[in-house]
Design an enzyme around this catalytic site. Structure first.
Site: not given
Ligand code: PPS
Length: 317
Positions: A66-67, A128, A130, A152, A160, A253, A278-279
């Site tokens: 989730k970083a 990828k 973790h 993060r 997240s 996007v 995509m929260r």
């Molecule tokens: S995972 O499941 O570990 O692969 O998740 P990961 O992709 O590391 O993290 C998901 C969080 O990243 C946010 N996210 C983004 N933030 C900003 N810009 C872009 N383009 C973007 N894409 C994914 C996603 O919303 C999750 O964070 P939170 O805080 O939950 O919204």
């Protein structure tokens, strides 16, 4: 009257759907692998993960869960495809970039083996993981592979992760928010301690080919951070392509991109109606979650756990 009947019918259907999910998907237990809690299926295939053979031209995107993994994956793919959005839509993120250690046998609709996918993939591969650095299969460092690590800040990462546990039945039950904060602080979550993860990779970057990035910097100035990644990957991007990548990898996007928003993967495991993958995609959402008391306790503990590193995070912009 008719409305009430329909409403009761849809409620009953929802209930049945929930029951079906619960019957088919049993939330995973965590198993200890060299002191790091990993989901049971990963622990079961651990020997194979450890023996994975990296190739010298592999690129690895490593993160604590989730970083900002998916975001970085999309950026890397867009750089590698020279900004061609159609090529980046060839498959979902999950299949474009094998998730090295992830293994899921059930349900059949969500079957996945990162190892099998990676082994079958022609070079150059981007993957990828973790995994904390001490559990990284040794071949990655032996082959001097390029590794992009994204970190993060702990509080947003925790928030997240909490919502992800709620919506993803492939992970253990998070319990209440209060309980999850405690689990995160004690590292009793999949892939273990956030603190050890970010510090371990930070230390490793001094000796190996690792580009260490921060989610907060990417939010602050995506163009600058994308340029850093392109330079690390030795790719020259025109101004036009660079701007195209900035646009197409923005949260807004990507949220609408079915090849990047996980709505096409993990059917029956991820429930986006509980919390979308995509929260929010912002910095400092932790302020909407932590109570004053939780924040104080977290800060005190954080200071102790992070006292032995030069690593500094921004909790807000
Ligand atoms: S995972 O499941 O570990 O692969 O998740 P990961 O992709 O590391 O993290 C998901 C969080 O990243 C946010 N996210 C983004 N933030 C900003 N810009 C872009 N383009 C973007 N894409 C994914 C996603 O919303 C999750 O964070 P939170 O805080 O939950 O919204």
């Amino acid at each position: 009257m008719e409305f009430v009947l329909i409403d009761m019918f849809s409620l009953a259907m929802d209930k049945m759907k929930d029951l079906r999910l619960e019957e088919t998907v049993i939330r995973s237990e965590l198993f200890d692998v060299d002191g790091v809690p990993l989901a049971e299926p990963i622990a079961r295939i651990w020997d194979q993960v450890w023996k994975f053979k990296a190739r010298p031209d592999d690129v690895l995107i490593a993160t604590y869960a989730k970083a900002g993994t998916t975001w970085t994956q999309e950026i890397v793919d867009m750089i590698q495809q020279n900004g061609d959005t159609e090529k980046c839509k060839r498959e979902t993120t999950y299949k474009r970039h094998p998730f090295l250690e992830w293994y899921c046998a059930e349900p059949p609709s969500a079957r996945y083996s990162g190892l099998e996918l990676a082994e079958a993939m022609p070079s150059p591969r981007t993957m990828k993981t973790h995994l904390p650095v001490q559990l990284l299969p040794p071949s990655f460092l032996e082959q001097n592979c390029k590794i992009i690590y994204v970190a993060r800040n702990a509080k947003d990462n925790l928030v997240s992760y909490y919502h992800f546990h709620r919506m993803n039945k492939g992970l253990p039950d998070p319990g209440t928010w209060e309980e999850f904060v405690q689990k995160f602080m004690t590292g009793k979550v999949p892939w273990g301690s956030w603190y050890d993860h970010v510090k371990g990779w930070w230390k490793a970057k001094h000796k190996h080919r690792i580009l260490y990035l921060f989610y907060e910097d990417m939010k602050e100035n995506p163009k600058r951070e994308i340029q850093k990644i392109a330079k690390f990957l030795e790719k020259d991007l025109s101004e036009e392509v660079l701007n195209k990548i900035v646009h197409n990898t923005s949260f807004e996007v990507m949220k609408e991109n079915p090849m990047a928003n996980y709505t096409k993967d993990f059917e029956g495991i991820m429930d986006h109606s509980i919390s979308p993958f995509m929260r929010k995609g912002i910095v400092a959402d932790w302020k909407n979650h932590f109570t004053v008391a939780q924040n104080k306790k977290f800060d005190e503990d954080y200071e102790k756990k992070m006292s032995d590193t030069s690593l500094v995070f921004r909790m807000e912009l």
